[in-house]
Design a protein around this motif. Structure first.
Motif, PDB file in Angstrom:
ATOM      1  N   ARG A  84      18.967 -38.397 -44.451  1.00 28.44           N
ATOM      2  CA  ARG A  84      17.840 -38.831 -43.619  1.00 28.44           C
ATOM      3  C   ARG A  84      17.461 -40.271 -43.952  1.00 28.44           C
ATOM      4  NH1 ARG A  84      13.563 -34.688 -42.052  1.00 28.44           N
ATOM      5  NH2 ARG A  84      15.268 -34.394 -40.589  1.00 28.44           N
ATOM      6  N   ILE A  85      17.471 -41.099 -42.941  1.00 33.18           N
ATOM      7  CA  ILE A  85      17.074 -42.502 -43.078  1.00 33.18           C
ATOM      8  C   ILE A  85      15.652 -42.646 -42.554  1.00 33.18           C
ATOM      9  CG2 ILE A  85      17.718 -44.875 -42.533  1.00 33.18           C
ATOM     10  CD1 ILE A  85      19.923 -43.331 -43.902  1.00 33.18           C
ATOM     11  N   THR A  98      16.917 -49.629 -36.275  1.00 31.25           N
ATOM     12  CA  THR A  98      17.538 -50.211 -37.466  1.00 31.25           C
ATOM     13  C   THR A  98      18.946 -49.636 -37.628  1.00 31.25           C
ATOM     14  OG1 THR A  98      15.436 -50.490 -38.603  1.00 31.25           O
ATOM     15  CG2 THR A  98      17.411 -50.437 -39.970  1.00 31.25           C
ATOM     16  N   PRO A  99      19.985 -50.470 -37.527  1.00 33.08           N
ATOM     17  CA  PRO A  99      21.341 -49.928 -37.645  1.00 33.08           C
ATOM     18  C   PRO A  99      21.655 -49.544 -39.093  1.00 33.08           C
ATOM     19  CG  PRO A  99      21.292 -52.099 -36.598  1.00 33.08           C
ATOM     20  CD  PRO A  99      19.969 -51.893 -37.249  1.00 33.08           C
ATOM     21  N   PHE A 100      22.351 -48.437 -39.261  1.00 35.14           N
ATOM     22  CA  PHE A 100      22.881 -48.113 -40.583  1.00 35.14           C
ATOM     23  C   PHE A 100      24.292 -47.559 -40.421  1.00 35.14           C
ATOM     24  CE2 PHE A 100      20.433 -44.449 -39.160  1.00 35.14           C
ATOM     25  CZ  PHE A 100      21.253 -43.357 -39.436  1.00 35.14           C
ATOM     26  N   PHE A 101      25.115 -47.866 -41.419  1.00 33.33           N
ATOM     27  CA  PHE A 101      26.528 -47.532 -41.363  1.00 33.33           C
ATOM     28  C   PHE A 101      26.895 -46.767 -42.628  1.00 33.33           C
ATOM     29  CE2 PHE A 101      25.620 -51.645 -39.519  1.00 33.33           C
ATOM     30  CZ  PHE A 101      26.078 -51.488 -38.212  1.00 33.33           C
ATOM     31  N   ILE A 102      27.768 -45.788 -42.511  1.00 38.85           N
ATOM     32  CA  ILE A 102      28.185 -44.978 -43.644  1.00 38.85           C
ATOM     33  C   ILE A 102      29.699 -45.075 -43.772  1.00 38.85           C
ATOM     34  CG2 ILE A 102      28.267 -42.648 -44.605  1.00 38.85           C
ATOM     35  CD1 ILE A 102      25.629 -42.101 -43.184  1.00 38.85           C
ATOM     36  N   TYR A 103      30.142 -45.412 -44.966  1.00 37.41           N
ATOM     37  CA  TYR A 103      31.561 -45.559 -45.252  1.00 37.41           C
ATOM     38  C   TYR A 103      31.997 -44.498 -46.258  1.00 37.41           C
ATOM     39  CZ  TYR A 103      31.062 -50.285 -43.317  1.00 37.41           C
ATOM     40  OH  TYR A 103      30.812 -51.360 -42.506  1.00 37.41           O
ATOM     41  N   LYS A 112      24.720 -45.386 -36.789  1.00 39.85           N
ATOM     42  CA  LYS A 112      23.577 -44.950 -36.009  1.00 39.85           C
ATOM     43  C   LYS A 112      22.437 -45.954 -36.126  1.00 39.85           C
ATOM     44  CE  LYS A 112      24.069 -39.951 -35.602  1.00 39.85           C
ATOM     45  NZ  LYS A 112      23.365 -38.652 -35.729  1.00 39.85           N
ATOM     46  N   LYS A 113      21.391 -45.699 -35.349  1.00 38.51           N
ATOM     47  CA  LYS A 113      20.176 -46.508 -35.425  1.00 38.51           C
ATOM     48  C   LYS A 113      18.993 -45.576 -35.597  1.00 38.51           C
ATOM     49  CE  LYS A 113      21.841 -50.219 -32.399  1.00 38.51           C
ATOM     50  NZ  LYS A 113      21.580 -50.976 -31.137  1.00 38.51           N
ATOM     51  N   THR A 114      17.955 -46.076 -36.258  1.00 36.65           N
ATOM     52  CA  THR A 114      16.742 -45.278 -36.389  1.00 36.65           C
ATOM     53  C   THR A 114      16.062 -45.168 -35.034  1.00 36.65           C
ATOM     54  OG1 THR A 114      15.528 -47.264 -37.036  1.00 36.65           O
ATOM     55  CG2 THR A 114      16.382 -45.888 -38.795  1.00 36.65           C
ATOM     56  N   ASP A 115      15.346 -44.059 -34.836  1.00 36.08           N
ATOM     57  CA  ASP A 115      14.674 -43.836 -33.562  1.00 36.08           C
ATOM     58  C   ASP A 115      13.311 -44.522 -33.536  1.00 36.08           C
ATOM     59  OD1 ASP A 115      12.954 -42.298 -35.093  1.00 36.08           O
ATOM     60  OD2 ASP A 115      13.881 -40.388 -34.512  1.00 36.08           O
ATOM     61  N   GLY A 116      12.512 -44.188 -32.525  1.00 36.42           N
ATOM     62  CA  GLY A 116      11.212 -44.837 -32.374  1.00 36.42           C
ATOM     63  C   GLY A 116      10.257 -44.567 -33.514  1.00 36.42           C
TER      64      GLY A 116
END
Length: 447
Positions: A84-85, A98-103, A112-116
């Motif tokens: 959970r971000i 807010t974009p976040f990337f998982i490697y 993905k990006k965070t929602d409202g």
């Protein structure tokens, strides 16, 4: 000393006339020393007994239970976690999109990006992952026994606000193991969907599309961060700063005479004035595959709207030209030479052309994404108002320039500029209503 022996000794000493008082003193002294030795030995025995109790008793009485717990932990197979971000400013205002990337290793497996509400959830198999949020990296290992919270703090464009990102690994979600054939490899150089017609993946690994309205080729530039500006350039190129851009499209080539003529014919707009290039009469109609010139910012904007596109913001243009490694030119940091672009190497014609050149003439001068002619040939309009000190206050995400001004930004240099004037970071500007001889443009589009 034994009391009987002591009494016999007293009697013998009395017969011999010895000092009996002295003997009694010696006896009681010896008795006292003996008691001290007994006390020391007793204390030592007690200490040893305590140590043995602490060390040996747990092993004797609890070793089986310890092993049993360890075996139990190992036997519990964790299949999936919820990552959970949560992203918000320190005043608890949510930071959406807010974009976040998982490697996993070097492979990017999720974006993905965070929602409202500033939230974003991802289901992940148990394992070791690298999480990237904007330009902050943290490595996380999913854990089964408790919640793990990672806090990433970053100052954003408003100095008074600090952006706080909380990453919480929740308790495992029991699900069926994902079958290998169901896993999909995500290519983040490809847009999730596109209004344009897919053509190919170019040799640099980026997706190319066709805009049916004007026939232009568009290259998709993936979302991400790059470095904008130059410390070795003009004052308006400073300070060097990081910029994050959402994914977008930009034309592979500059707009041609042929494309602009179609626009004029369909809309009734006037043809551009002839630039007066010696030996190139009727430039607009006789050189269809050359870049259009003598167009104002207003003209370029009107064409973009007609084509279903828009002019690129300055940051989009610069990223498309130089990529993410802060290079000086689209091809790298080496000098232009005579086979990388159409510019003025000293006598105008040494690079093969005195004035403009056909679009796509310099294969060796392409940008990291595959765009042609982003150094030289013609200056290119951007959508931004020009601000000499704008880089000091520029937004981090998708900066669109000052809200007003007298001039619009141009980039790229032209056939009339030397090596310094065609650097990707160099900023030019022009009056929006004025047509410029070496001035043209290329369009872009949002994802």
């Amino acid at each position: 000393m034994d009391k009987n022996i002591f009494n016999k000794t007293i009697k013998d000493w009395q017969e011999k006339g010895y000092d009996i008082l002295r003997l009694e003193q010696l006896y009681y002294k010896a008795l006292l020393n003996n008691k001290k030795r007994v006390n020391i030995v007793a204390i030592a025995v007690i200490v040893i007994a305590i140590l043995l109790f602490v060390v040996l008793v747990p092993k004797i009485f609890f070793s089986d239970k310890t092993v049993a717990v360890a075996k139990k932990d190992v036997s519990e197979k964790i299949e999936e976690f919820v990552l959970r971000i949560k992203c918000s400013y320190t005043d608890n205002t949510p930071v959406s999109n807010t974009p976040f990337f998982i490697y996993q290793g070097s492979e990017q497996i999720e974006s993905k990006k965070t929602d409202g509400k500033g939230d974003g959830d991802v289901n992940l198999p148990a394992g070791k992952y690298t999480l990237k949020i904007l330009d902050a990296k943290r490595e996380i290992v999913l854990s089964a026994d408790k919640e793990v919270e990672i806090v990433i703090e970053k100052y954003v464009s408003q100095p008074a606000k600090k952006e706080t990102v909380k990453v919480v690994v929740k308790e495992p979600v029991k699900t069926e193991p994902v079958k290998q054939e169901e896993k999909k490899t995500v290519n983040y150089n490809e847009p999730k969907s596109s209004p344009f017609t897919f053509i190919r993946v170019n040799d640099k690994g980026y997706y190319e599309y066709k805009n049916e309205k004007d026939g232009s080729v568009l290259i998709y530039i993936p979302a991400g961060e790059f470095t904008m500006g130059s410390e070795s350039g003009e004052s308006d190129e400073k300070p060097v700063h990081k910029v994050y851009l959402d994914g977008y499209y930009i034309m592979k080539y500059e707009v041609t005479n042929k494309q602009y003529k179609k626009f004029c014919d369909e809309t009734g707009r006037s043809y551009p004035s002839d630039p007066g290039y010696s030996g190139m009469s009727s430039y607009f109609t006789n050189y269809p595959d050359y870049p259009v010139v003598e167009v104002s910012w207003n003209d370029a904007k009107a064409y973009s709207k007609w084509a279903g596109l828009r002019l690129p913001i300055e940051a989009e243009w610069e990223k498309a030209a130089r990529g993410t490694d802060s290079r000086t030119y689209p091809w790298g940091n080496g000098d232009p030479g005579t086979n990388r672009c159409n510019y003025d190497p000293g006598n105008y014609t040494e690079d093969g052309y005195k004035y403009t050149s056909p679009i796509g003439s310099y294969e060796n001068g392409r940008s990291p994404y595959g765009c042609y002619d982003m150094a030289g040939n013609v200056w290119e309009w951007c959508s931004d108002w020009y601000g000499n000190n704008y880089y000091r206050d520029s937004e981090y995400r998708n900066p669109k320039g000052p809200s007003s001004g007298d001039y619009r930004v141009i980039h790229g240099g032209s056939w009339d500029n030397g090596a310094y004037g065609i650097r990707s970071a160099l900023r030019g500007y022009g009056t929006p209503s004025i047509m410029y001889n070496p001035g043209g443009f290329r369009c872009s589009a949002s994802e």
